[in-house]
Design an enzyme around this catalytic site. Structure first.
Site, short mmCIF file in Angstrom:
data_model
loop_
_atom_site.label_atom_id
_atom_site.label_comp_id
_atom_site.label_asym_id
_atom_site.label_seq_id
_atom_site.Cartn_x
_atom_site.Cartn_y
_atom_site.Cartn_z
CB THR A 1 -3.19 5.52 8.12
OG1 THR A 1 -3.47 4.31 7.35
CG2 THR A 1 -3.57 5.02 9.55
N GLY A 2 -5.94 5.17 6.54
CA GLY A 2 -7.47 4.90 6.74
C GLY A 2 -8.18 5.36 5.48
CB THR B 1 -0.98 5.64 4.32
OG1 THR B 1 -2.08 5.70 3.36
CG2 THR B 1 -0.28 7.03 4.41
CB THR C 1 -0.24 6.23 0.53
OG1 THR C 1 -1.40 5.01 0.49
CG2 THR C 1 -1.06 7.27 -0.16
NE ARG D 1 -9.33 7.61 -2.76
CZ ARG D 1 -8.43 7.48 -1.63
NH1 ARG D 1 -7.42 7.13 -1.92
NH2 ARG D 1 -9.09 7.38 -0.38
CB SER E 1 -0.87 -0.23 1.31
OG SER E 1 -0.28 -0.26 2.16
N GLY F 1 -6.67 10.29 -2.26
CA GLY F 1 -7.14 10.31 -0.89
C GLY F 1 -6.60 11.66 -0.07
CG ASP F 2 -5.89 10.39 4.00
OD1 ASP F 2 -5.87 9.69 3.26
OD2 ASP F 2 -5.69 10.46 5.23
#
Ligand code: ASP
Length: 335
Positions: A247-248, A196, A214, A224, A78, A226-227
C-alpha cells in the site's frame, strides 16, 4: 584443508538455520489458517474472510469475500464504493487476485462496478487473459451479471469539489505526523486516512491466495494506474514460499516490483518482516529525499504462517486473524 565446497555447504546450513530462527523470531509461529490485511479496516475484512477459512474453506474464496467488505464500505474513501475520484470526478477502481497455482486476474480503471475484485476473479477464471482495463473491463462485468452503480458518494464528491478549488496534486499518504484536517484539506493523509486493502491468507490445506483492491491515489490523472492491480507490484503469491501485498505510493512500488521482490527475498531466506524492510530500503536507495515524504508499506506471510510488515513512515497498520487471535498491529518503519 577446509575446502571451498565445504565452506559453501557449511554456509548453506548456516543460512538454513538462520531461516528457521528468523521465522521463529517473527513473534508469531502461527498455525494455519491465517489471514492478514492492510490497515485497521483489515480487521472487519479478516472477520469476513474467516467465515470461510474457519470452516476449512479455500484461501481464494476467503480473500475475495474479505476485501469485498472494504469495497462496499462508503466510509472508506480509498477503496470501492465511496472512493475518492480522479481529478475529473470519475471513481475508477483497480483490483487483482492471485491463487496458489499462479492463476491471476486483474482489472484496471473500471468504473461504476462496486466489486472490482469479483470481476478480477472472473477475468482469471473465465478468460484466457490476466488483465482487462477500463471500458472493456466494465463491458465484461456487465456481460457477467454485474450492475452499473454510481460509486461517487456525496461525501467524496464534496471532498473532490473542495480539492478543485486549488487542484493541487500533492499526494501525502498516511504519514502520522502530517495531520489531516477533513474540513480544510481535501487530500487524504494523516492517520485517519485509509488506503488500499491488500489481503493474503493461508487456508487449512496450506494453500495461499491474495487480493488487492483500491480506488487508487485520490484526484489522480485520468487513466493513472498504481501498483495495486499489477501482479508482482501490489500483490504476489507463490505457494512454495509465501505471499505479499503493498500500500502507499504505487509508482514507487511498481519501480521495484515490490510484492514480487518481497516474495523472492523470502525465498532466499528472509523472514517476512526482514523481506518487507529490504524492499522499503530499496525504495529509499533510489531516491532518499523523496522517500522521506511519501508512504509505502509492505505486508508478507510465509508458508510457515509467520508474517511481518515494514513501512517507510510511521502510521501503517495491519490486521491479523487466526484461530486464536484477532488484532491490529503497528508496522515498524524506517522513519
Ligand atoms: N497503492 C495505491 C495506489 O498507488 C494507493 C494506496 O495504497 O493508497 O494506487
Amino acid at each position: 584443508m577446509y575446502s571451498r565446497r565445504k565452506f559453501l555447504q557449511t554456509s548453506a546450513l548456516g543460512s538454513a538455520s538462520l531461516l528457521v530462527a528468523c521465522a521463529d523470531s517473527e513473534t508469531n509461529n502461527v498455525n494455519k489458517p491465517i489471514v492478514i490485511s492492510t490497515w485497521d479496516f483489515g480487521r472487519a475484512a479478516n472477520a469476513e474472510a474467516w467465515t470461510i477459512l474457519g470452516k476449512n474453506g479455500r484461501a481464494l474464496d476467503a480473500v475475495e469475500a474479505g476485501v469485498k467488505i472494504a469495497e462496499a464500505d462508503p466510509s472508506n474513501q480509498s477503496v470501492g464504493y465511496g472512493g475518492l475520484p480522479d481529478r475529473d470526478g470519475h471513481v475508477t477502481l483497480d483490483a487483482c487476485i492471485m491463487d496458489e497455482l499462479y492463476n491471476c486476474g486483474s482489472v484496471m480503471g473500471i468504473e461504476n462496478i462496486k466489486h472490482p475484485i469479483a470481476v478480477a476473479r472472473l477475468v482469471m477464471e473465465k478468460t484466457p487473459h490476466v488483465v482487462l482495463i477500463g471500458e472493456g473491463a466494465q463491458q465484461f462485468a456487465l456481460a457477467n451479471g454485474f450492475k452499473k452503480e454510481n460509486l461517487l458518494t456525496p461525501e467524496s464528491e464534496a471532498a473532490w469539489k473542495r480539492w478543485l478549488q486549488k487542484a493541487k496534486y500533492e499526494p501525502v499518504m498516511n504519514i502520522e505526523n502530517k495531520l489531516y484536517n477533513k474540513e480544510t484539506d481535501p487530500m487524504p493523509g494523516g492517520k485517519d486516512n485509509h488506503d488500499t486493502i491488500g489481503m493474503v491468507a493461508m487456508d487449512a490445506a496450506g494453500n495461499l491466495s491474495g487480493a488487492c483492491t483500491t480506488s487508487g491515489m485520490a484526484y489522480k490523472m485520468r487513466g493513472r494506474v498504481g501498483d495495486s492491480p499489477i501482479i508482482g507490484a501490489g500483490l504476489y503469491v507463490d505457494n512454495e514460499v509465501g505471499a505479499a501485498t503493498s500500500t502507499g505510493v504505487g509508482e514507487e512500488v511498481i519501480r521495484i516490483v515490490g510484492s514480487h521482490l518481497v516474495v523472492e527475498l523470502m525465498r532466499q531466506g528472509h523472514a517476512p518482516q526482514a523481506a518487507c524492510k529490504e524492499a522499503v530500503e530499496r525504495i529509499i536507495r533510489r531516491n532518499p529525499e523523496k522517500a522521506k515524504n511519501i508512504q509505502v508499506g509492505f505486508l508478507a506471510l510465509n508458508r510457515s504462517g509467520a508474517y511481518g510488515a515494514y513501512a517507510l513512515q510511521k502510521g501503517f497498520t495491519y490486521a491479523v486473524k487466526t484461530e486464536t487471535e484477532e488484532k491490529v498491529l503497528d508496522s515498524p518503519s524506517i522513519y
